[in-house]
Design a protein around this motif. Structure first.
Motif, PDB file in Angstrom:
ATOM      1  N   ARG A  69       0.826  -1.206   0.000  1.00  0.00           N
ATOM      2  CA  ARG A  69       0.000   0.000   0.000  1.00  0.00           C
ATOM      3  C   ARG A  69       0.857   1.251   0.000  1.00  0.00           C
ATOM      4  O   ARG A  69       1.891   1.328   0.671  1.00  0.00           O
ATOM      5  N   PHE A  71       0.309   5.857  -0.352  1.00  0.00           N
ATOM      6  CA  PHE A  71      -0.667   6.899  -0.045  1.00  0.00           C
ATOM      7  C   PHE A  71      -0.238   8.202  -0.705  1.00  0.00           C
ATOM      8  O   PHE A  71       0.902   8.644  -0.551  1.00  0.00           O
ATOM      9  N   GLU A  83      -5.325   6.157  -1.671  1.00  0.00           N
ATOM     10  CA  GLU A  83      -4.670   4.954  -1.161  1.00  0.00           C
ATOM     11  C   GLU A  83      -4.800   3.859  -2.204  1.00  0.00           C
ATOM     12  O   GLU A  83      -5.887   3.604  -2.715  1.00  0.00           O
TER      13      GLU A  83
END
Length: 220
Positions: A69, A71, A83
């Motif tokens: 992940r 951001f 995100e």
């Protein structure tokens, strides 16, 4: 795919003491509430794993990749989310031409999972503009760059030459890309590279590429 090629999967920190150094990408920050001796209060969510992966390369770790992940603040729309999951990998001794072919192989491998395939087309940034718009993006005057965008009612206030080039890509060139085709565009203007190598010449170019499947940018 990567195991077959000897590329090691790694997991690097998502939270950091430092933000990213890319001027066109904004990060998220958060506050650390632990002991003062444990470090600064302000921490940052990564915008990509690039810095950590390059630290591994500098330490001699070798070929590696991460799927995780990331951001990015302020990015929202039909094709962007603040995100998302990013795949990033590094190959020792690869130039950008060899890397872009591996990238295409990865996408074709993924497509087979849904019983699809795609042809691969490659062309330089200069060729893309010459074929699609009829001028050389490296030498043409800025007023010529603006002409094909007249129908879109774009506010020109504060826009740079690179902004106009980007708008031509998103508004005029991307929409003409063929479905079921992987298109790779390489050798971008030197002013559009963040950490890519510059190959000197007339004009100098950044040895980076972008990969599209149909009209959607998938890799950079």
């Amino acid at each position: 795919f990567f195991a077959e090629r000897g590329v090691t999967e790694v997991e690097t920190p998502i939270l950091s003491r430092a933000g990213n150094t890319e001027p066109n990408i904004d990060g998220f920050s958060t506050a650390f509430a632990g002991p003062v001796g444990a470090g600064p209060r302000e921490r940052y969510l990564r915008t990509s794993p690039e810095h950590s992966l390059k630290r591994l390369l500098a330490a001699g770790f070798g070929d590696c990749y991460e799927l995780g992940r990331v951001f990015r603040n302020g990015e929202a729309g039909s094709t962007h989310n603040p995100e998302f999951t990013m795949l990033e990998w590094y190959r020792i001794g690869f130039d950008h031409r060899r890397l872009m072919l591996e990238c295409a192989q990865l996408v074709r491998s993924a497509l087979t999972l849904v019983e699809r395939d795609a042809d691969v087309a490659t062309l330089s940034y200069r060729e893309w503009f010459r074929r699609g718009l009829g001028f050389d993006p490296f030498t043409v005057e800025e007023r010529t760059l603006r002409e094909p965008l007249g129908e879109f009612r774009i506010d020109p206030e504060g826009l740079t030459r690179d902004d106009w080039l980007d708008l031509l890509v998103t508004h005029c060139l991307q929409p003409t890309l063929q479905d079921d085709t992987i298109t790779i565009v390489y050798d971008f203007p030197a002013s559009q590279c963040s950490l890519a190598r510059i190959r000197h010449g007339q004009p100098p170019v950044a040895e980076r590429f972008e990969l599209y499947i149909g009209r959607h940018e998938l890799a950079n």
